[in-house]
Design an enzyme around this catalytic site. Structure first.
Site, PDB file in Angstrom:
ATOM      1  N   GLY A  45       0.844  -1.191   0.000  1.00 40.67           N
ATOM      2  CA  GLY A  45       0.000   0.000   0.000  1.00 40.67           C
ATOM      3  C   GLY A  45       0.878   1.239   0.000  1.00 40.67           C
ATOM      4  O   GLY A  45       2.001   1.213   0.520  1.00 40.67           O
ATOM      5  N   GLN A  50       3.176   9.879   1.229  1.00 44.71           N
ATOM      6  CA  GLN A  50       4.454   9.175   1.337  1.00 44.71           C
ATOM      7  C   GLN A  50       5.398   9.501   0.177  1.00 44.71           C
ATOM      8  O   GLN A  50       6.588   9.191   0.242  1.00 44.71           O
ATOM      9  CB  GLN A  50       4.238   7.664   1.395  1.00 44.71           C
ATOM     10  N   CYS A 100       5.647  -0.183   7.466  1.00 49.33           N
ATOM     11  CA  CYS A 100       5.329   0.981   6.641  1.00 49.33           C
ATOM     12  C   CYS A 100       6.591   1.381   5.880  1.00 49.33           C
ATOM     13  O   CYS A 100       7.672   1.422   6.463  1.00 49.33           O
ATOM     14  CB  CYS A 100       4.875   2.128   7.551  1.00 49.33           C
ATOM     15  N   LEU A 101       6.453   1.686   4.605  1.00 50.81           N
ATOM     16  CA  LEU A 101       7.622   2.065   3.807  1.00 50.81           C
ATOM     17  C   LEU A 101       8.268   3.339   4.337  1.00 50.81           C
ATOM     18  O   LEU A 101       9.460   3.564   4.128  1.00 50.81           O
ATOM     19  CB  LEU A 101       7.230   2.255   2.335  1.00 50.81           C
ATOM     20  N   HIS A 142      -4.692   1.482   7.258  1.00 45.99           N
ATOM     21  CA  HIS A 142      -3.339   2.007   7.442  1.00 45.99           C
ATOM     22  C   HIS A 142      -3.101   3.184   6.479  1.00 45.99           C
ATOM     23  O   HIS A 142      -2.576   4.231   6.878  1.00 45.99           O
ATOM     24  CB  HIS A 142      -2.335   0.865   7.201  1.00 45.99           C
ATOM     25  N   GLU A 143      -3.500   3.011   5.213  1.00 50.47           N
ATOM     26  CA  GLU A 143      -3.237   4.054   4.207  1.00 50.47           C
ATOM     27  C   GLU A 143      -4.118   5.292   4.430  1.00 50.47           C
ATOM     28  O   GLU A 143      -3.666   6.421   4.238  1.00 50.47           O
ATOM     29  CB  GLU A 143      -3.438   3.506   2.788  1.00 50.47           C
ATOM     30  N   HIS A 146      -2.679   7.581   6.796  1.00 52.14           N
ATOM     31  CA  HIS A 146      -1.656   8.473   6.213  1.00 52.14           C
ATOM     32  C   HIS A 146      -2.287   9.759   5.690  1.00 52.14           C
ATOM     33  O   HIS A 146      -1.683  10.835   5.776  1.00 52.14           O
ATOM     34  CB  HIS A 146      -0.933   7.785   5.054  1.00 52.14           C
TER      35      HIS A 146
HETATM   36 NI    NI Z   1       2.463   3.297   5.818  1.00 53.51          NI
END
Ligand code: NI
Length: 188
Positions: A45, A50, A100-101, A142-143, A146
């Protein structure tokens, strides 16, 4: 095009992202670049903040992984959520180990409802309302966090966060190695 990913401590990750309108320029190209960026980093995701874009766009994709050849197959399932909104939470809350990236090398169990009803637009700005379950429900929550300036470590206990404080500081200071490119945080 692969974008560099911003890490924990970057101000864009803490902003509430803005909805976009149907005339947003080159949206399909952006979405395609977000998928490329996400797969390049082995993510499932990615939210626009991000890649340092404070807009309400999320991509989610699952690719089958072949252990023998250590390669990924074609994506089995892809979702694009434009201006998503969680209308309802359903089912029991469950723990799942998240990463998470933007927060490399940290994985923690996070408690979230098992299903969500989400209203969103696709890239043609057609509106959909769907119930998500399983991994999709997890990643979508989760996204969407963000987009509201939240990251998964915000959802941990104070104790857990205190224990991670130093590693989070390292990420914020760029002291972390990743196989994908990260955008350096601005110096204070
Ligand atoms: Ni994330």
């Amino acid at each position: 095009m692969i974008y560099p990913i911003v890490g924990f401590g970057h101000p864009t990750l803490r902003k509430v992202a803005q909805p976009i309108t149907a005339d947003y320029p080159e949206l399909k190209q952006l979405v395609s670049d977000m998928f490329e960026t996400m797969y390049n980093a082995d993510g499932v995701g990615l939210a626009a903040p991000q890649i340092d874009l404070s807009i309400r766009v999320v991509v989610i994709g699952f690719r089958p992984y072949d252990e023998k050849s250590d390669t990924y197959g074609e994506p089995a399932e892809e979702h694009v959520l434009i201006n998503p909104e969680i209308l309802e939470y359903r089912g029991e809350k469950q723990y799942f180990n998240e990463g998470c990236l933007s927060i490399p090398d940290i994985h923690e169990d996070v408690l979230r409802p098992e299903r969500v009803v989400v209203r969103y637009c696709d890239t043609d700005f057609v509106e959909h309302t769907e119930e998500f379950s399983g991994m999709l429900a997890r990643v979508a929550q989760h996204e969407i966090d963000h987009l509201d300036g939240k990251v998964f470590t915000d959802r941990l206990s104070n104790l857990r966060r205190t224990m991670l404080h130093r590693r989070l500081n390292d990420i914020a200071s760029g002291r972390v190695a990743t196989h994908y490119r990260m955008k350096p945080n601005k110096r204070k």
